[in-house]
Scaffold this motif. Structure first.
Motif, mmCIF file in Angstrom:
data_model
loop_
_atom_site.group_PDB
_atom_site.id
_atom_site.type_symbol
_atom_site.label_atom_id
_atom_site.label_comp_id
_atom_site.label_asym_id
_atom_site.label_seq_id
_atom_site.Cartn_x
_atom_site.Cartn_y
_atom_site.Cartn_z
ATOM 1 N N LYS A 1 -1.499 3.518 -1.959
ATOM 2 C CA LYS A 1 -2.891 3.177 -1.626
ATOM 3 C C LYS A 1 -3.081 3.266 -0.111
ATOM 4 N N THR A 2 -4.325 3.269 0.340
ATOM 5 C CA THR A 2 -4.567 3.239 1.781
ATOM 6 C C THR A 2 -4.535 1.788 2.220
ATOM 7 N N PHE A 3 -3.836 1.544 3.319
ATOM 8 C CA PHE A 3 -3.731 0.182 3.823
ATOM 9 C C PHE A 3 -5.027 -0.193 4.539
ATOM 10 N N ALA A 4 -5.601 -1.300 4.137
ATOM 11 C CA ALA A 4 -6.826 -1.770 4.798
ATOM 12 C C ALA A 4 -6.525 -3.081 5.511
ATOM 13 N N ALA B 1 0.844 -1.205 0.000
ATOM 14 C CA ALA B 1 0.000 0.000 0.000
ATOM 15 C C ALA B 1 0.875 1.250 0.000
ATOM 16 N N TYR B 2 1.939 1.222 0.808
ATOM 17 C CA TYR B 2 2.857 2.357 0.908
ATOM 18 C C TYR B 2 3.514 2.636 -0.439
ATOM 19 N N LEU B 3 3.964 1.579 -1.106
ATOM 20 C CA LEU B 3 4.677 1.770 -2.371
ATOM 21 C C LEU B 3 3.740 2.142 -3.522
#
Lengths: 235, 644
Positions: free
Chosen positions: B573-576, B568-570
């Motif tokens: 995106k938002t981490f869910a 998500a970081y790379l």
């Protein structure tokens, strides 16, 4: 041996036996579509429901999966039992209205059944074929499709693993609705859409078993195929 | 948040509506009586396996019911006649009503079907979840349903429902494995498919299937009936069957990504993160200080519990996907700017907790071969360093490291092996099974005793001075605090002392500044518990170096999560994270009905005299037939929640 009572009748039952079998031995009629004496129990059809007294209270239980225990009390004909069986039969009939085996049992259990001309012979997922293939034949050609969390399939069904099938026909024999069809034409057997070449008896010259089945028996027993080429009647 | 319009959670009716059946004044409801929040967020309406909770009085109960039933249909196995067909039938009736047809009798039929499925379903999903809350809906929101055929209201389908599934065992599992799912596949003789499902969240199935602490089994609904399912052994059987059948490979990534990721430590956390990141296509390099991969699974858990060929095979599979493991490559100093210059886009620290903590007694500070740390003792054994057995060894501590040291010593030929623990058996943190096996193998246990000083004669350990303890008030951990009994000092003769009182991570790889920013007062790395991110952007951490010494499966799960979080970081995106059922008792259900008792599957254990000849695996596994039989005991207690 353990002491149990079925509908007030006291009997001695063999340890490890199930309530359904004990009741059958007493000639008590219990409907079922997924039970077979030689297979592990499955508890799918929910028609063999009885009432069992546990901790002082009567509870519904699938008799096929209930092992006898010392002092167990069973009712096979109570109103609750009848009601529960009728609901299971009504639901089965709702889903498979054109399947004769279902229509028969539903009618018997008090469900109103509308006449029809056809017999659609649906698979009701009773698991008789999968269990037979695994436990008796040991070919493992029939399995349930993946189910549960994350599965994508709309309706559960039986998966046919064609390369593993030896064409023995046991699944067609145990099928409770006639869904598994087996046909024989010109030295060939058709089952689950797979075509098997039939072997000819060395003695009488009649077709008697699929070649693949004889090869399977040879592989598992170590007996050469040439020694298996006589049919049961000529042996 | 303490107000709601209606709740039937756990079958307890709380009705604060101003109209409808049981309308009353708004009451403050007891805390925990119904789920107040889901995943830290409030909701308008919720239908879960055990009831209905309506917060917003304007919520559409009919649409919610339909949404619930659609999800329930996907979870029903379809095997028994009542559950899946019951769901179908109820859905059809409701659809008919939504189309403007039907009446009161239809609701009566729904009630009848729901009750029938609850009483007579084959599995516990049918009995406890499939239709249970629908009963509350048609009973307490009758007018909402009848408004449809009466043409007072036109039915609108909503699409913004969320859903989540758990089960008591899944909820207990730190990695939330789909336990009923993989057991069902075993039951259906699909070992390979079962293993694939396990691998989604547990990439070391053979390792975990042997050495997991299996708290899932404590949560099993059958536990207090006829015994929990052997969940751990079933997972092991899926791995064993695969090995016997020629060992399947792991899926290689479909697309390659150019980003490089550095992982420090090839323990369960590092391996799990590596597997998932590689599967997404990232270029993964693991820097491992030791010549072996597996972390505590390699240099902590003894061979008799976990044969190393099992671990090596599972590590090999990860390597064959294209994960590079650089052995004997300790990261002396984590120079993040340099690593970034080398092209690494993110780093995951999973260095474990391998440094033994001091016992805190006199004479411990003198370095000698006869006073050693438990973790170091186990590590040396695993790395092939010869141990020199002595007549008597005393092991201080009550955890699994102490037990592993003791059972190893017995096998190595130490004549007398004694575990000294400062509390009573009830407080001992080591696994009950391990304790039983250790007793079986002649390990002596001395409880309520704490070391005070090491006694040496001519430079060699001759004994350990101890004090008797009694149990006092519970401490912060909830266990009773050991209190010394004055004047109870005595000396226990011994030739060697192993201190197994805990481990902490070695964080020498961090600079002093990083230590201030990134660590806790416990000497562990500080992370966001859900995303595994640290105070430094791009650096993530997980496993024992974050949690302190914990279980393999907890470390593994942090690796799973870190992989998702790094991705998500790379990708910006938002981490869910997975939904956690915090504050909701997933063991609760209305009526269980009757579950016919069945015997639990048993496995063979190696005879004690055979065990003591070497390091052969003690516990046997299930063969395929035994695994299928055990799998048939699973009640399939899936719990479903649908909310808006």
């Amino acid at each position: 041996m353990v002491n149990i009572s079925i509908n007030g009748q006291k009997i001695r039952a063999k340890e490890g036996a199930n309530v359904l079998q004990e009741a059958k031995d007493l000639r008590i009629d219990i409907p079922t579509l997924c039970y077979h004496n030689d297979l592990t129990t499955f508890g799918a059809c929910r028609l063999c429901t009885v009432e069992v007294k546990t901790d002082g209270a009567w509870k519904l239980a699938a008799s096929c999966q209930t092992e006898v225990a010392e002092g167990m009390e069973v009712l096979t004909d109570s109103d609750k039992v009848k009601e529960s069986r009728k609901l299971a039969a009504a639901l089965l009939y709702y889903k498979y209205p054109g399947t004769q085996a279902i229509r028969d049992v539903a009618e018997k259990l008090g469900v109103e059944v509308v006449p029809t001309e056809t017999d659609s012979r649906d698979c009701i997922l009773c698991g008789l074929c999968t269990r037979t293939c695994h436990e008796i034949v040991r070919a493992d050609a029939l399995k349930f499709q993946d189910r549960g969390l994350g599965r994508s399939l709309e309706e559960p069904k039986i998966e046919f693993i064609s390369p593993a099938c030896i064409g023995c026909g046991s699944c067609a024999y145990v099928c409770s609705t006639g869904f598994v069809r087996m046909e024989a034409v010109d030295g060939k057997r058709m089952i689950w859409d797979k075509v098997f070449k039939m072997a000819v008896c060395n003695n009488c010259g009649r077709y008697f078993a699929p070649v693949e089945q004889l090869e399977f028996i040879s592989r598992t027993t170590g007996v050469p195929v040439s020694n298996l080429m006589t049919c049961v009647s000529c042996r | 948040m303490n107000t709601m319009a209606f709740s039937s959670w756990n079958g307890k009716i709380m009705d604060n509506r101003t109209t409808g059946k049981g309308a009353g004044k708004a009451k403050k409801s007891a805390e925990g009586a119904f789920p107040a929040q889901l995943d830290g967020q409030s909701f308008a309406a919720l239908m879960g396996w055990n009831g209905l909770v309506i917060v917003d009085p304007k919520a559409d109960v009919v649409a919610l019911t339909l949404a619930y039933l659609k999800e329930a249909k996907g979870l029903s196995c379809g095997e028994c006649s009542v559950c899946m067909i019951g769901i179908d039938r109820v859905l059809d009736i409701l659809k008919k009503m939504a189309a403007g047809k039907g009446d009161q009798h239809d609701l009566g039929e729904i009630e009848e079907i729901v009750k029938g499925v609850m009483a007579n379903g084959k599995c516990n999903f049918g009995r406890a979840a499939a239709l249970t809350p629908v009963l509350d809906a048609v009973k307490y929101f009758k007018a909402d349903f009848l408004a449809l055929p009466n043409a007072e209201k036109k039915f609108m389908e909503h699409k913004d429902y969320r859903s989540a599934v758990t089960a008591p065992c899944m909820n207990a599992c730190p990695a939330a494995l789909d336990i009923p799912g993989y057991i069902e596949l075993i039951r259906n003789n699909k070992f390979k498919e079962s293993l694939d499902l396990v691998r989604d969240r547990c990439i070391l199935p053979g390792v975990i299937g042997r050495s997991c602490t299996h708290i899932c089994e404590d949560a099993c609904v059958r536990k207090d009936m006829d015994g929990s399912l052997a969940i751990r052994l079933l997972k092991r059987s899926a791995a064993d069957q695969d090995l016997q059948g020629g060992a399947s490979a792991l899926t290689t990534p479909k697309v390659e990504k150019k980003e490089k990721i550095a992982i420090v430590g090839a323990g369960p956390a590092g391996l799990a993160a590596a597997y998932h990141l590689r599967r997404m296509g990232y270029q993964v390099t693991i820097f491992e200080a030791l010549p072996k991969a597996g972390g505590m699974a390699a240099v902590g858990i003894p061979d008799y519990r976990l044969p190393k060929d099992i671990l090596n095979h599972e590590v090999d599979l990860i390597k064959r996907m294209g994960v590079e493991i650089r052995f004997n490559s300790p990261v002396e100093l984590l120079n993040w700017p340099d690593l970034q210059k080398e092209g690494y886009a993110a780093a995951f620290l999973a260095v474990g907790a391998h440094v033994g903590t001091k016992i805190g007694c006199r004479g411990e500070e003198i370095a000698s071969d006869d006073v050693v740390q438990g973790a170091e003792f186990l590590r040396n054994l695993s790395l092939g360093k010869q141990a020199v057995p002595v007549n008597k060894v005393v092991i201080i501590g009550g955890g699994n490291v102490a037990l592993d040291c003791a059972r190893n010593c017995i096998r190595l030929g130490y004549k007398h092996v004694e575990i000294v623990y400062r509390r009573s058996p009830a407080e001992m943190p080591g696994s009950k099974e391990e304790i039983g096996e250790a007793i079986h193998e002649n390990v002596k246990f001395t409880y309520l005793t704490a070391p005070v000083g090491i006694v040496r004669k001519v430079g060699k350990v001759a004994g350990i001075e101890c004090m008797k303890m009694k149990l006092g008030e519970p401490d912060a951990s909830g266990r009773k605090r050991p209190v010394p009994i004055k004047g109870s000092e005595f000396t226990l003769k011994t030739d060697m002392v192993i201190a197994a009182t805990g481990q902490k991570p070695d964080l020498a790889l961090l600079t002093d500044k990083e230590k201030v920013d990134m660590t806790t007062t416990w000497g562990t790395i500080k992370t966001d518990p859900r995303s595994c991110s640290t105070a430094v952007g791009g650096i993530f951490a997980g496993g024992d170096c974050v949690s302190g010494p914990a279980t393999l499966i907890e470390a593994l799960n942090m690796g799973n999560k870190a992989a998702k979080s790094i991705d998500a970081y790379l990708q910006g995106k938002t981490f869910a994270d997975d939904l956690i059922f915090e504050g909701i008792d997933v063991s609760q259900q209305r009526d269980m009905g009757f579950v016919p008792p069945t015997k639990t599957g048993e496995v063979k254990f190696l005879e004690v005299d055979e065990r003591l000849k070497g390091f052969a695996e003690v516990e046997g596994g299930f063969n395929a037939a035994a695994a299928i039989k055990e799998a048939q005991r699973c009640l399939r207690c899936y719990r479903l929640m649908v909310w808006q």
